[in-house]
Structure formats: C-alpha cells, structure tokens
Scaffold this active site. Sequence first.
Site, PDB file in Angstrom:
ATOM      1  N   CYS A 159       0.830  -1.207   0.000  1.00 47.18           N
ATOM      2  CA  CYS A 159       0.000   0.000   0.000  1.00 47.18           C
ATOM      3  C   CYS A 159       0.864   1.257   0.000  1.00 47.18           C
ATOM      4  CB  CYS A 159      -0.906   0.009   1.220  1.00 47.18           C
ATOM      5  SG  CYS A 159      -2.030   1.428   1.253  1.00 47.18           S
TER       6      CYS A 159
ATOM      7  N   HIS B 206       1.893  -7.509  -6.664  1.00 43.53           N
ATOM      8  CA  HIS B 206       1.285  -6.485  -7.514  1.00 43.53           C
ATOM      9  C   HIS B 206       2.345  -6.073  -8.531  1.00 43.53           C
ATOM     10  CE1 HIS B 206      -1.451  -2.689  -7.736  1.00 43.53           C
ATOM     11  NE2 HIS B 206      -0.842  -2.908  -8.887  1.00 43.53           N
TER      12      HIS B 206
ATOM     13  N   GLY C 297      -2.831  -7.028 -10.076  1.00 45.47           N
ATOM     14  CA  GLY C 297      -2.699  -5.737 -10.729  1.00 45.47           C
ATOM     15  C   GLY C 297      -3.271  -5.707 -12.132  1.00 45.47           C
ATOM     16  N   GLY C 298      -4.381  -4.982 -12.305  1.00 45.50           N
ATOM     17  CA  GLY C 298      -4.917  -4.751 -13.635  1.00 45.50           C
ATOM     18  C   GLY C 298      -5.587  -5.933 -14.299  1.00 45.50           C
TER      19      GLY C 298
END
Length: 332
Positions: free
Chosen positions: A98, A169, A210-211
């Site tokens: 984060c 990520h 991620g994505g």
Amino acid sequence: MKSKVESSARLSVAPMMDWTDRHCRYLHRLISRETLLYTEMVTAPALVRGGAVHLLEFSPAEHPIALQLGGSDPRELAEAARLGADAGYDEINLNVGCPSDRVQSGTFGAVLMKQPELVAECCAAMIAEVDVEVTVKCRIGVDDQEPREVLPAFLETVAAAGVGRFAIHARKAWLKGLSPKENRDIPPLDYPLVQEMKAAFPQLHLSVNGGIASLEQARGFLAAGLDGVMIGRAAYHQPWDILGQADAAVYGATAPLAGPDEAVRAMLPYIETHLAAGGRLHQISRHMLGLFAGRPGARQWRRVLSEGASQKGAGPELVLRALSEVEGVTAG
C-alpha cells in the site's frame, strides 16, 4: 499436499480499503465457495494498542478468509497475528504494497520494499506466534528501485524467514508524486517479471495481482505456470462475471448459484439480520451495485438501490423492487 487455503489461493479477491468489508465478503462467498477472500488492511497498532478487536469480526460463512495486517514492528505484528489466528482466520497476510501517505507515515506498506530484512524479521515473529500460514503481498519495487534487482532479493530474504506464498502487484509504487489511486493505474505493469520470479523460485507459491480484468485473463496466468491470481477492482465491480464463473472455471467445482438474481435473493436473510441489529441497508447494498454489470437492467438496478438504500427504513423490499426492474427489462 496443499492446504485448503493454499488451494483456494489459485484465485483470490484482493484486500481493498473501504471495499472488502465483511458485507462485501459475505456476498462474494455466496457467489463463489472456493475463492480466497481477504479483509481490508487492519493495522497492528489499531489491534494491539487501540484494542480495536471489533475489526476482526467476520461470519463463519466467509471461510477461507485471510486477515491482512499493516505494521512494521515485529513484536506488535506477532501479537496482532495471534489475535487474528485466535479469531479464526485461515491466513495472516502482511501488507508490503500500500502506497498511501498515511501508511508511509506509519512505516509500513510499500515503503517496506526498501527494508526486506525488516519484513523478514516481522514475518519470522508472526510465524513463531501462529499456526496458520503467514503470507506477504508486495510490489515489484518502489520509486527508483530497479525491480529486476530488488524483487528477487526481496523474495529470497523474506522466504528465508519462512514465507512460502506471495501475492505480487506487478507495478512499482511511487511513494511521492502519485496518489494511491494513481499508483493503481499509472506505473506500468510488468507481468513477465512476476512470471520470471516463478521460474527463479519454483518452490514458492506466487500469485500475480494488478490490472487483471477478466476470468479469461486469470486463467491465462494459471496456464502459464503461476500458482495464483489475485483480482481487485474487477471482482468488486463485476462480481458475477468474475466470481460467479470462478468455481467451475478455476477449481472444477459446481457453482453455488445459477445467476446474479439468485445472489440477490440469497442476500435477503443476511440483510434482514443486519437491519434487525441496527444496521442500514446501504452498508450492504453498495457492494451489490455491480451484480448485473453488462446485463440488461443494470442501470435501473443501480439507480433504485443508489437512490433508496440510504433512506430511513429502507430494507429488503427496496432490493426486491430493484430486482424487479432488472427482471422487467429482461422479460421485455
């Protein structure tokens, strides 16, 4: 032999602040029996110093479920992990991804990518304290770090402390100059690097995050040799498209529900219990807005719930009215 939680980690819903609360997770579990679910990040200081153990509450129906912790003090994280294990969580996950300012000021989250030895120390302390698996969610690097140098060293150092499962990520995090939202979109994705890490560390269970926007894309990563896929926003905004098909497509299991309309009806007893305890409808219904994403009637469904769920006295009858809007369009 893989544990139930490790097998479930073939597909997981990412921990997302303000989104993956217990109501969201209950909905997701109704739709998929197999997928691994994560809490929002809970900070170790909030549990240990603040006594905020109410943050650990969840329904037994949510298993398999992982608690994500934020922190950087080994002793404090060990105590928080013990509280989580005692509460019944199947996994304890450390947030090393984060990028928010609030997280940085507490010296945890993505900034810890710069201190792999500290991460290893934190994980070792947690592992010594609990019987459930301790895992890590990280980035490929931060700021001006070179991911191809940083990530292998990070994995090697933390794995040596006893961590066998990582969710990566596939973006760097920029700790200055980008907001948390921008950090989810602007840094370029490097999926090949995560796949290279699987080749370099075959003994580790590695999930890519991620994505990832579809179940088809997730299955492609699994077919390419990764152990797991973690999906965030797409699973939240299109829960039926991702989770409704996941049990059959990813686990070879029978889907528990036939369609999003069944998910709505299955939520009604849970909603009634929540309202009887003094809760408000919108606390649950906000997580249901995407159930009919891409289907006829989706706009009407969202409109009825968005406009009415915050009103005093709103309850199951409003949800059924919103559902009738969808069914009316479908029938028409």
